[in-house]
Design an enzyme around this catalytic site. Structure first.
Site, PDB file in Angstrom:
ATOM      1  N   ASP A  10      48.774  46.801  50.089  1.00  0.00           N
ATOM      2  CA  ASP A  10      47.918  47.042  48.751  1.00  0.00           C
ATOM      3  C   ASP A  10      48.949  47.216  47.587  1.00  0.00           C
ATOM      4  O   ASP A  10      50.181  47.247  47.740  1.00  0.00           O
ATOM      5  CB  ASP A  10      47.250  48.508  48.807  1.00  0.00           C
ATOM      6  CG  ASP A  10      46.775  48.849  47.565  1.00  0.00           C
ATOM      7  OD1 ASP A  10      46.168  48.248  46.817  1.00  0.00           O
ATOM      8  OD2 ASP A  10      46.944  50.055  46.995  1.00  0.00           O
ATOM      9  N   ASP A  12      48.650  48.053  43.901  1.00  0.00           N
ATOM     10  CA  ASP A  12      48.456  49.336  42.712  1.00  0.00           C
ATOM     11  C   ASP A  12      48.497  50.646  43.493  1.00  0.00           C
ATOM     12  O   ASP A  12      47.688  50.869  44.300  1.00  0.00           O
ATOM     13  CB  ASP A  12      47.137  49.173  41.890  1.00  0.00           C
ATOM     14  CG  ASP A  12      47.325  47.857  41.033  1.00  0.00           C
ATOM     15  OD1 ASP A  12      48.180  47.923  40.324  1.00  0.00           O
ATOM     16  OD2 ASP A  12      46.394  47.032  41.038  1.00  0.00           O
TER      17      ASP A  12
HETATM   18  C1  XBP Z   1      43.648  48.334  42.067  1.00  0.00           C
HETATM   19  C2  XBP Z   1      42.450  48.452  40.941  1.00  0.00           C
HETATM   20  C3  XBP Z   1      42.557  47.529  40.067  1.00  0.00           C
HETATM   21  C4  XBP Z   1      43.415  47.825  38.799  1.00  0.00           C
HETATM   22  C5  XBP Z   1      43.121  47.117  37.925  1.00  0.00           C
HETATM   23  O1  XBP Z   1      42.844  48.857  43.343  1.00  0.00           O
HETATM   24  O2  XBP Z   1      41.214  49.134  41.326  1.00  0.00           O
HETATM   25  O3  XBP Z   1      41.175  47.741  39.545  1.00  0.00           O
HETATM   26  O4  XBP Z   1      43.265  49.247  38.681  1.00  0.00           O
HETATM   27  O5  XBP Z   1      43.088  45.687  37.927  1.00  0.00           O
HETATM   28  P1  XBP Z   1      43.956  48.595  44.704  1.00  0.00           P
HETATM   29  P2  XBP Z   1      42.281  44.654  37.213  1.00  0.00           P
HETATM   30  O6  XBP Z   1      45.242  49.577  44.611  1.00  0.00           O
HETATM   31  O7  XBP Z   1      42.923  49.640  45.769  1.00  0.00           O
HETATM   32  O8  XBP Z   1      43.851  47.245  44.938  1.00  0.00           O
HETATM   33  O9  XBP Z   1      41.903  45.348  35.835  1.00  0.00           O
HETATM   34  O10 XBP Z   1      43.229  43.481  37.120  1.00  0.00           O
HETATM   35  O11 XBP Z   1      40.827  44.714  37.815  1.00  0.00           O
HETATM   36 MG    MG Z   2      45.883  51.126  45.470  1.00  0.00          MG
END
Ligand code: XBP
Ligand code: MG
Length: 269
Positions: A10, A12
């Site tokens: 993953d 973020d």
């Molecule tokens: C990441 C997210 C994304 C980011 C924002 O989740 O939920 O929505 O917060 O990105 P994960 P965008 O770590 O589970 O992949 O604004 O580009 O959608």
């Molecule tokens: Mg995440």
């Protein structure tokens, strides 16, 4: 017994702790640009994170907190443009190196690459955000280390649906049993487990430490670094992996192989 052939990360919260000081700040900057008096505080953003995907998150915010908001065009079109501005802000922040990779990430990526273990990404975020984050890393061309980057709107349903991990597996042309997944959130855990990725390591992040990671093989507070071991929090294979973790002092490939072996021995009964 399947071999460990790939690691699917993953982004973020896992590769980098981007939500509070990255995404949240970029959303607020886009709101200000649009003349909106919307401001996502640290705790409010924590609540909104239950919704994955930035556009979906804005839509939920409007429905729950701004029910009387009258957009100048269709709400979907307005959100798409607003989110485009947010992505521009986010990329600029990443280009300045605002947020680095979490401790241990670069070390583990290098070890995996040297050992011929394939690398992939499965994330909800916009693809450009991933490349901007990786481009600012200390190793040039880091994005190219990932054979597969499955990101954003390329699947019909975002996490916690399994689609994005399934897409990553499909592009790797590997069964789930040949992979370890690394996540930081409950939505990510449900997504990875739904795709059959039971060899699942969770490294909790600032917003996710109190979430429910049931079913994960190992839950830690990070990957750790030599001399700074991570804390073991939970996991169905915590015992088996903790022995290697104790010996090696941080999450390295041997720990991931121990976790992968434990999960698949248990599955074989
Ligand atoms: C990441 C997210 C994304 C980011 C924002 O989740 O939920 O929505 O917060 O990105 P994960 P965008 O770590 O589970 O992949 O604004 O580009 O959608
Ligand atoms: Mg995440």
């Amino acid at each position: 017994m399947p071999e460990l052939e790939a690691i699917i990360f993953d982004v973020d919260g896992t590769l980098a702790d981007t939500e509070r000081d990255g995404h949240r700040v970029a959303f607020n900057a886009a709101f200000a640009d649009a003349g909106l008096d919307w401001e996502w505080s640290v705790p409010l953003y924590g609540e909104l994170l239950r919704v994955t995907g930035g556009k979906e998150r804005i839509q939920t915010y409007v429905a729950e907190h701004r029910p009387d908001f009258a957009p100048p065009q269709s709400l979907a079109g307005f959100i798409r443009e607003l989110h485009g501005r947010k992505t521009e802000h986010y990329k600029r922040m990443m280009q300045t190196g605002a947020i680095g990779l979490r401790p241990g990430v670069m070390r583990l990526l290098m070890e995996a690459r040297d050992a011929g273990v394939r690398l992939a990404i499965a994330t909800t975020t916009t693809p450009e955000n991933v490349t901007a984050l990786l481009a600012a890393a200390p190793v040039p061309g880091l994005a190219d280390w990932f054979e597969v980057i499955a990101a954003g709107d390329v699947v019909p349903a975002k996490k916690p649906a399994p689609d994005i991990f399934e897409l990553a597996l499909q592009r790797l042309d590997l069964p789930a049993a040949a992979c370890v997944a690394v996540e930081d959130s409950d939505n990510g855990v449900r997504s990875a487990l739904g795709a059959g990725l039971s060899a699942l390591l969770v490294t909790v992040s600032s917003y996710t430490e109190r979430q429910d990671f049931s079913g994960a093989a190992l839950v830690l507070d990070g990957l750790g670094e030599p001399g700074a071991p991570p804390r073991v929090l939970d996991g169905t294979c915590a015992g088996a992996a903790a022995a290697v973790l104790d010996a090696n002092g941080c999450v390295d490939l041997a720990v991931l192989r121990a976790l992968h072996g434990c999960v698949h021995r248990a599955a074989a009964g």
